[in-house]
Design a protein around this motif. Sequence first.
Motif, PDB file in Angstrom:
ATOM      1  N   MET A   1       0.833  -1.165   0.000  1.00 39.19           N
ATOM      2  CA  MET A   1       0.000   0.000   0.000  1.00 39.19           C
ATOM      3  C   MET A   1       0.883   1.234   0.000  1.00 39.19           C
ATOM      4  N   ALA A   2       0.374   2.303  -0.587  1.00 39.96           N
ATOM      5  CA  ALA A   2       1.173   3.526  -0.669  1.00 39.96           C
ATOM      6  C   ALA A   2       0.276   4.752  -0.634  1.00 39.96           C
ATOM      7  N   VAL A   3       0.850   5.855  -0.197  1.00 39.90           N
ATOM      8  CA  VAL A   3       0.191   7.151  -0.237  1.00 39.90           C
ATOM      9  C   VAL A   3       1.184   8.127  -0.867  1.00 39.90           C
ATOM     10  N   ALA A   4       0.669   8.996  -1.744  1.00 37.89           N
ATOM     11  CA  ALA A   4       1.510   9.997  -2.398  1.00 37.89           C
ATOM     12  C   ALA A   4       1.052  11.388  -1.973  1.00 37.89           C
ATOM     13  N   VAL A   5       2.014  12.257  -1.706  1.00 38.45           N
ATOM     14  CA  VAL A   5       1.719  13.643  -1.353  1.00 38.45           C
ATOM     15  C   VAL A   5       2.628  14.560  -2.156  1.00 38.45           C
ATOM     16  N   GLU A   6       2.125  15.714  -2.482  1.00 41.85           N
ATOM     17  CA  GLU A   6       2.907  16.740  -3.163  1.00 41.85           C
ATOM     18  C   GLU A   6       3.356  17.732  -2.098  1.00 41.85           C
ATOM     19  N   LEU A   7       4.670  17.836  -1.889  1.00 39.27           N
ATOM     20  CA  LEU A   7       5.208  18.737  -0.884  1.00 39.27           C
ATOM     21  C   LEU A   7       5.845  19.948  -1.540  1.00 39.27           C
ATOM     22  N   ARG A   8       5.519  21.112  -1.040  1.00 35.61           N
ATOM     23  CA  ARG A   8       6.125  22.353  -1.517  1.00 35.61           C
ATOM     24  C   ARG A   8       6.967  22.913  -0.390  1.00 35.61           C
ATOM     25  N   ASN A   9       8.217  23.201  -0.692  1.00 33.39           N
ATOM     26  CA  ASN A   9       9.143  23.754   0.292  1.00 33.39           C
ATOM     27  C   ASN A   9       8.956  25.269   0.347  1.00 33.39           C
ATOM     28  N   LEU A  10       8.315  25.738   1.401  1.00 32.70           N
ATOM     29  CA  LEU A  10       8.089  27.172   1.579  1.00 32.70           C
ATOM     30  C   LEU A  10       9.192  27.827   2.397  1.00 32.70           C
ATOM     31  N   GLY A  11      10.165  27.035   2.805  1.00 37.39           N
ATOM     32  CA  GLY A  11      11.263  27.556   3.620  1.00 37.39           C
ATOM     33  C   GLY A  11      12.349  28.214   2.785  1.00 37.39           C
ATOM     34  N   TRP A  69      10.021  13.550   8.162  1.00 36.63           N
ATOM     35  CA  TRP A  69      11.094  14.364   8.703  1.00 36.63           C
ATOM     36  C   TRP A  69      12.220  14.486   7.708  1.00 36.63           C
ATOM     37  N   ALA A  70      13.043  15.517   7.937  1.00 36.45           N
ATOM     38  CA  ALA A  70      14.118  15.868   7.013  1.00 36.45           C
ATOM     39  C   ALA A  70      15.474  15.572   7.621  1.00 36.45           C
ATOM     40  N   GLY A  71      16.468  15.459   6.741  1.00 39.80           N
ATOM     41  CA  GLY A  71      17.824  15.181   7.185  1.00 39.80           C
ATOM     42  C   GLY A  71      18.593  16.421   7.586  1.00 39.80           C
ATOM     43  N   GLU A  72      18.169  17.578   7.128  1.00 40.47           N
ATOM     44  CA  GLU A  72      18.888  18.809   7.437  1.00 40.47           C
ATOM     45  C   GLU A  72      18.519  19.306   8.831  1.00 40.47           C
ATOM     46  N   ALA A  73      19.524  19.673   9.591  1.00 38.25           N
ATOM     47  CA  ALA A  73      19.291  20.184  10.940  1.00 38.25           C
ATOM     48  C   ALA A  73      18.510  21.496  10.887  1.00 38.25           C
ATOM     49  N   GLY A  74      17.531  21.614  11.768  1.00 34.40           N
ATOM     50  CA  GLY A  74      16.788  22.861  11.879  1.00 34.40           C
ATOM     51  C   GLY A  74      15.691  23.073  10.854  1.00 34.40           C
ATOM     52  N   THR A  75      15.433  22.091   9.972  1.00 34.84           N
ATOM     53  CA  THR A  75      14.403  22.290   8.953  1.00 34.84           C
ATOM     54  C   THR A  75      13.031  21.813   9.405  1.00 34.84           C
ATOM     55  N   GLY A  76      12.952  21.075  10.484  1.00 30.82           N
ATOM     56  CA  GLY A  76      11.664  20.606  10.976  1.00 30.82           C
ATOM     57  C   GLY A  76      11.091  19.502  10.119  1.00 30.82           C
ATOM     58  N   GLY A  77       9.846  19.186  10.371  1.00 31.95           N
ATOM     59  CA  GLY A  77       9.182  18.120   9.641  1.00 31.95           C
ATOM     60  C   GLY A  77       7.824  18.569   9.157  1.00 31.95           C
ATOM     61  N   VAL A  78       7.102  17.621   8.601  1.00 31.81           N
ATOM     62  CA  VAL A  78       5.769  17.871   8.071  1.00 31.81           C
ATOM     63  C   VAL A  78       4.818  16.862   8.714  1.00 31.81           C
ATOM     64  N   THR A  79       3.665  17.330   9.164  1.00 33.39           N
ATOM     65  CA  THR A  79       2.647  16.461   9.729  1.00 33.39           C
ATOM     66  C   THR A  79       1.349  16.649   8.961  1.00 33.39           C
ATOM     67  N   LEU A  80       0.802  15.546   8.455  1.00 35.93           N
ATOM     68  CA  LEU A  80      -0.448  15.576   7.691  1.00 35.93           C
ATOM     69  C   LEU A  80      -1.468  14.682   8.385  1.00 35.93           C
ATOM     70  N   ASP A  81      -2.563  15.271   8.831  1.00 37.66           N
ATOM     71  CA  ASP A  81      -3.636  14.515   9.482  1.00 37.66           C
ATOM     72  C   ASP A  81      -4.629  14.000   8.457  1.00 37.66           C
ATOM     73  N   GLY A  82      -5.352  12.934   8.799  1.00 35.78           N
ATOM     74  CA  GLY A  82      -6.441  12.442   7.967  1.00 35.78           C
ATOM     75  C   GLY A  82      -6.025  11.627   6.770  1.00 35.78           C
ATOM     76  N   VAL A  83      -4.862  10.987   6.829  1.00 34.39           N
ATOM     77  CA  VAL A  83      -4.424  10.105   5.742  1.00 34.39           C
ATOM     78  C   VAL A  83      -5.203   8.802   5.872  1.00 34.39           C
ATOM     79  N   MET A  84      -5.982   8.461   4.842  1.00 31.47           N
ATOM     80  CA  MET A  84      -6.865   7.305   4.905  1.00 31.47           C
ATOM     81  C   MET A  84      -6.286   6.098   4.161  1.00 31.47           C
ATOM     82  N   PHE A  85      -6.441   4.922   4.776  1.00 31.32           N
ATOM     83  CA  PHE A  85      -6.109   3.653   4.143  1.00 31.32           C
ATOM     84  C   PHE A  85      -7.327   2.768   4.208  1.00 31.32           C
TER      85      PHE A  85
END
Length: 86
Positions: A1-11, A69-85
């Motif tokens: 099973m897989a889920v795909a998301v489009e991430l935009r880097n606003l940083g 989560w990201a590998g670069e220090a200080g960049t933080g992560g992304v949390t997405l609620d409501g991912v359905m399987f």
Amino acid sequence: MAVAVELRNLGTVTWTPTGAALVGAKREELTGLKVSPLESIPPGTSRRIVVELDAAESEARGSYTLKLWAGEAGTGGVTLDGVMFP
């Protein structure tokens, strides 16, 4: 099973996904996740990220929170609620 998301880097720094977690409503965490591609997302650009789960459909049924989560220090992560399987 897989889920795909489009991430935009606003940083202002490059963001590279290095891992993910799926957490259920009862705080259970699904393991065995694979994130691809593990390519950098430069500031101001988008990239499609696929998170694959090695589980049977019956094991992963329901709504989850996807944490990336990201590998670069200080960049933080992304949390997405409501991912359905499935």
